[in-house]
Design an enzyme around this catalytic site. Structure first.
Site, PDB file in Angstrom:
ATOM      1  N   ASP A 179      37.905  34.064  40.030  1.00  0.00           N
ATOM      2  CA  ASP A 179      38.793  32.927  39.723  1.00  0.00           C
ATOM      3  C   ASP A 179      39.095  32.070  40.943  1.00  0.00           C
ATOM      4  O   ASP A 179      39.677  30.996  40.798  1.00  0.00           O
ATOM      5  CB  ASP A 179      40.104  33.462  39.130  1.00  0.00           C
ATOM      6  CG  ASP A 179      39.853  34.095  37.768  1.00  0.00           C
ATOM      7  OD1 ASP A 179      40.170  35.285  37.599  1.00  0.00           O
ATOM      8  OD2 ASP A 179      39.296  33.403  36.906  1.00  0.00           O
ATOM      9  N   HIS A 185      41.222  42.780  42.804  1.00  0.00           N
ATOM     10  CA  HIS A 185      40.543  43.125  41.543  1.00  0.00           C
ATOM     11  C   HIS A 185      40.717  44.623  41.299  1.00  0.00           C
ATOM     12  O   HIS A 185      40.690  45.424  42.230  1.00  0.00           O
ATOM     13  CB  HIS A 185      39.051  42.792  41.625  1.00  0.00           C
ATOM     14  CG  HIS A 185      38.406  42.697  40.285  1.00  0.00           C
ATOM     15  ND1 HIS A 185      37.944  43.789  39.601  1.00  0.00           N
ATOM     16  CD2 HIS A 185      38.196  41.636  39.481  1.00  0.00           C
ATOM     17  CE1 HIS A 185      37.448  43.403  38.426  1.00  0.00           C
ATOM     18  NE2 HIS A 185      37.589  42.096  38.333  1.00  0.00           N
TER      19      HIS A 185
HETATM   20  C1  SDX Z   1      40.091  38.757  36.269  1.00  0.00           C
HETATM   21  O1  SDX Z   1      39.225  43.414  35.045  1.00  0.00           O
HETATM   22  C2  SDX Z   1      38.387  42.474  35.138  1.00  0.00           C
HETATM   23  O2  SDX Z   1      37.197  42.695  35.167  1.00  0.00           O
HETATM   24  C3  SDX Z   1      39.007  41.080  35.150  1.00  0.00           C
HETATM   25  C4  SDX Z   1      38.035  39.930  35.415  1.00  0.00           C
HETATM   26  C5  SDX Z   1      37.062  39.760  34.288  1.00  0.00           C
HETATM   27  O3  SDX Z   1      36.000  39.156  34.523  1.00  0.00           O
HETATM   28  O4  SDX Z   1      37.418  40.113  33.145  1.00  0.00           O
HETATM   29  O5  SDX Z   1      37.320  40.147  36.630  1.00  0.00           O
HETATM   30  C6  SDX Z   1      38.799  38.614  35.529  1.00  0.00           C
HETATM   31  O6  SDX Z   1      41.089  38.994  35.652  1.00  0.00           O
HETATM   32  C7  SDX Z   1      40.061  38.686  37.770  1.00  0.00           C
HETATM   33  C8  SDX Z   1      41.482  38.931  38.405  1.00  0.00           C
HETATM   34  C9  SDX Z   1      42.280  37.632  38.287  1.00  0.00           C
HETATM   35  N1  SDX Z   1      43.679  37.858  38.712  1.00  0.00           N
HETATM   36  C10 SDX Z   1      44.156  37.396  39.851  1.00  0.00           C
HETATM   37  O7  SDX Z   1      43.488  36.822  40.715  1.00  0.00           O
HETATM   38  C11 SDX Z   1      45.671  37.606  40.010  1.00  0.00           C
HETATM   39  C12 SDX Z   1      45.963  38.143  41.426  1.00  0.00           C
HETATM   40  N2  SDX Z   1      45.420  39.505  41.529  1.00  0.00           N
HETATM   41  C13 SDX Z   1      46.374  40.606  41.357  1.00  0.00           C
HETATM   42  O8  SDX Z   1      47.373  40.380  40.415  1.00  0.00           O
HETATM   43  C14 SDX Z   1      45.667  41.955  41.273  1.00  0.00           C
HETATM   44  O9  SDX Z   1      44.767  41.994  42.299  1.00  0.00           O
HETATM   45  C15 SDX Z   1      44.992  42.363  39.974  1.00  0.00           C
HETATM   46  C16 SDX Z   1      45.921  42.326  38.833  1.00  0.00           C
HETATM   47  C17 SDX Z   1      43.813  41.513  39.708  1.00  0.00           C
HETATM   48  C18 SDX Z   1      44.490  43.814  40.159  1.00  0.00           C
HETATM   49  O10 SDX Z   1      45.570  44.548  40.520  1.00  0.00           O
HETATM   50  P1  SDX Z   1      45.575  46.166  40.395  1.00  0.00           P
HETATM   51  O11 SDX Z   1      44.239  46.723  40.402  1.00  0.00           O
HETATM   52  O12 SDX Z   1      46.469  46.555  39.256  1.00  0.00           O
HETATM   53  O13 SDX Z   1      46.177  46.520  41.752  1.00  0.00           O
HETATM   54  P2  SDX Z   1      47.727  46.587  42.026  1.00  0.00           P
HETATM   55  O14 SDX Z   1      48.459  45.496  41.343  1.00  0.00           O
HETATM   56  O15 SDX Z   1      48.146  48.000  41.757  1.00  0.00           O
HETATM   57  O16 SDX Z   1      47.731  46.263  43.576  1.00  0.00           O
HETATM   58  C19 SDX Z   1      47.324  47.252  44.517  1.00  0.00           C
HETATM   59  C20 SDX Z   1      47.999  46.823  45.817  1.00  0.00           C
HETATM   60  C21 SDX Z   1      49.496  46.549  45.656  1.00  0.00           C
HETATM   61  O17 SDX Z   1      50.116  46.775  46.889  1.00  0.00           O
HETATM   62  P3  SDX Z   1      50.826  48.245  47.133  1.00  0.00           P
HETATM   63  O18 SDX Z   1      51.973  48.323  46.116  1.00  0.00           O
HETATM   64  O19 SDX Z   1      49.765  49.293  46.900  1.00  0.00           O
HETATM   65  O20 SDX Z   1      51.338  48.176  48.572  1.00  0.00           O
HETATM   66  O21 SDX Z   1      47.417  45.583  46.247  1.00  0.00           O
HETATM   67  C22 SDX Z   1      48.421  44.558  46.225  1.00  0.00           C
HETATM   68  C23 SDX Z   1      49.554  45.064  45.385  1.00  0.00           C
HETATM   69  O22 SDX Z   1      50.785  44.507  45.818  1.00  0.00           O
HETATM   70  N3  SDX Z   1      47.792  43.379  45.649  1.00  0.00           N
HETATM   71  C24 SDX Z   1      48.027  42.132  46.053  1.00  0.00           C
HETATM   72  C25 SDX Z   1      47.195  41.326  45.279  1.00  0.00           C
HETATM   73  N4  SDX Z   1      46.496  42.090  44.438  1.00  0.00           N
HETATM   74  C26 SDX Z   1      46.874  43.358  44.656  1.00  0.00           C
HETATM   75  N5  SDX Z   1      48.869  41.631  47.001  1.00  0.00           N
HETATM   76  C27 SDX Z   1      48.853  40.273  47.138  1.00  0.00           C
HETATM   77  N6  SDX Z   1      48.071  39.439  46.440  1.00  0.00           N
HETATM   78  C28 SDX Z   1      47.226  39.921  45.506  1.00  0.00           C
HETATM   79  N7  SDX Z   1      46.436  39.101  44.812  1.00  0.00           N
END
Ligand code: SDX
Length: 425
Positions: free
Chosen positions: A360, A303
């Site tokens: 989710d 998140h």
């Molecule tokens: C919702 O914003 C809100 O409030 C949203 C929400 C709401 O109520 O409106 O809460 C609802 O959208 C919840 C999130 C649902 N999405 C998912 O579950 C999809 C999977 N999650 C990821 O795509 C990710 O965690 C995000 C998009 C939710 C958040 O990502 P960020 O904050 O942009 O972080 P990032 O992509 O920059 O990741 C930081 C690091 C990275 O690794 P590094 O490059 O630093 O080594 O964490 C890793 C990412 O690769 N990472 C993950 C991961 N999420 C982040 N690695 C594997 N699996 C994951 N799920």
């Protein structure tokens, strides 16, 4: 005395004011930065940038706190209903009994949609995703309900029509996509019970309203009702800042929520868990999620704000257990989700990246248990988030400092050159 930060740039020093919110969050006010220094800021995804001040929802990502108008979401999930929580978010206070009765009557009286809207559904390809249909139908509402001249009446009627009709639009989409007879809203049913009846009643088999299922749906929608400046809410605010009508701004929010990184994650989680159960490849999926060269993400994990457990997830998981037990259902996806959560939370990669299950991760299993089809999971999220989008839109148009959203950029393209006639290329 106002706190400030000092910016030293070249041979000059600048003082930038620091503002503090009611929960002691602080921000550097850069509204005069370019005018004073010629500089702008750059912040991909706005991870470090506040777009507004807001008194609607407070989140603490480190402590896992979520409050609507100061009330912890745990208390609202336990004691409130979705209609009452919608009133709280939009009007800024809990309704008195008469307020709630009047609100419920308004929602009931505005729950039908224009019969001509059925033609829209009929012409959509049967394979269309319900989120695409919902976004179009909400935008189309303006054509059926033209703007009222009195601004306050326009806002009140549009808000009520949206809150009430969105259920009917969603249920119609489900029924028509299956070639079933559309079921109309009933005046004797509550907000959530009405939706369930519109979805699952048929002319040959009335839908038996189970109070535990109605409670679960109320809690599901309360948990999704608002979440400060998430992607789809920011879309509603940005589109709304152009002073377009609320139906169009909400339609933009629905489109943003559709994305698998945002609201589409609840559908993606169930598809991921289904694949894991069918192919028995949980360990491989976890390794893929950790592989920097693989774009696969563990759906339902991570998140932008929560760097600990999403408080909504804990309530959702408890509701999963209660509902499955009550309905005497065992779901292999739940077993897989519990196992996946345990493995991930003990894995250094997820620990180091502060990746925890989010709202989710279990929400799709609740929806499956209620009987909602997977391709409608994000529609369910949208119905829940609607009061939050409306409250945030209303707050923005009432804000005297709110202006058209128009970010700047840093240009990295070619320097000035000349047009080359095609003969010379
Ligand atoms: C919702 O914003 C809100 O409030 C949203 C929400 C709401 O109520 O409106 O809460 C609802 O959208 C919840 C999130 C649902 N999405 C998912 O579950 C999809 C999977 N999650 C990821 O795509 C990710 O965690 C995000 C998009 C939710 C958040 O990502 P960020 O904050 O942009 O972080 P990032 O992509 O920059 O990741 C930081 C690091 C990275 O690794 P590094 O490059 O630093 O080594 O964490 C890793 C990412 O690769 N990472 C993950 C991961 N999420 C982040 N690695 C594997 N699996 C994951 N799920």
């Amino acid at each position: 005395m106002t706190e400030s930060v000092k910016l030293i740039y070249g041979d000059k020093e600048y003082q930038l004011p620091v503002i503090m919110g009611s929960e002691k969050e602080k921000a550097i006010d850069i509204s005069k930065l370019r005018q004073k220094t010629g500089l702008i800021t750059l912040d991909a995804g706005f991870a470090n940038t506040g777009s507004c001040t807001s008194s609607i929802t407070f989140m603490d990502g480190e402590k896992g706190i979520l409050r609507y108008r100061g009330i912890p979401v745990e208390q609202l999930a336990e004691k409130s209903t979705f209609a009452e929580t919608a009133y709280l978010l939009i009007h800024g206070r809990l309704p008195r009994r008469k307020d709630l009765t009047d609100f419920s009557v308004l929602l009931n009286d505005n729950s039908l949609v224009h019969e001509d809207m059925r033609a829209f559904y009929e012409s959509y390809p049967r394979s269309s995703h319900p989120m695409g249909i919902l976004s179009s139908m909400v935008n189309a509402l303006r054509s059926f309900y033209p703007e009222l001249h009195n601004l306050q009446e326009e806002i009140n009627m549009t808000v009520t029509r949206l809150l009430s009709k969105v259920r009917t639009l969603a249920a119609m989409s489900y029924k028509i996509s299956r070639g079933h007879k559309v079921v109309y809203p009933r005046p004797d049913l509550t907000y959530c019970a009405n939706f369930l009846n519109m979805m699952f009643a048929t002319p040959v088999r009335p839908y038996e309203i189970d109070p535990d299922v109605v409670k679960a749906l109320n809690v599901f929608w309360i948990l999704h009702a608002d979440h400060e400046q998430n992607c789809s809410t920011s879309a509603v605010r940005v589109v709304g800042s152009a002073r377009v009508n609320l139906y169009a701004a909400i339609s933009a929010g629905i489109a943003a929520l559709w994305g698998p990184l945002h609201g589409g994650a609840n559908q993606a989680v169930v598809e991921m868990l289904t694949e894991i159960v069918e192919n028995k490849n949980m360990k491989q999926m976890i390794e893929r999620a950790k592989d920097k060269n693989d774009s696969f993400r563990l759906m339902g994990f991570g998140h932008r704000v929560y760097k600990t457990y999403d408080p909504r997830m804990k309530i959702m998981k408890k509701m999963c257990d209660t509902l499955l037990e009550k309905l005497n259902i065992t779901d292999p996806l739940l077993d897989a989700a519990i196992e996946l959560e345990q493995i991930a939370l003990n894995d250094d990669y997820f620990i180091e990246h502060n990746l925890y299950p989010n709202v989710d991760f279990y929400s799709g299993i609740v929806l499956r248990t209620i009987g909602i089809p997977t391709n409608m999971f994000t529609v369910m999220f949208a119905i829940g988030r609607l009061p939050g989008w409306i409250a945030q839109w209303k707050e923005s148009i009432d804000d005297p400092n709110w202006k058209l959203s128009r970010p700047r950029q840093i240009y990295t393209g070619p320097k000035e050159n000349r047009y080359v006639p095609i003969e010379e290329r």
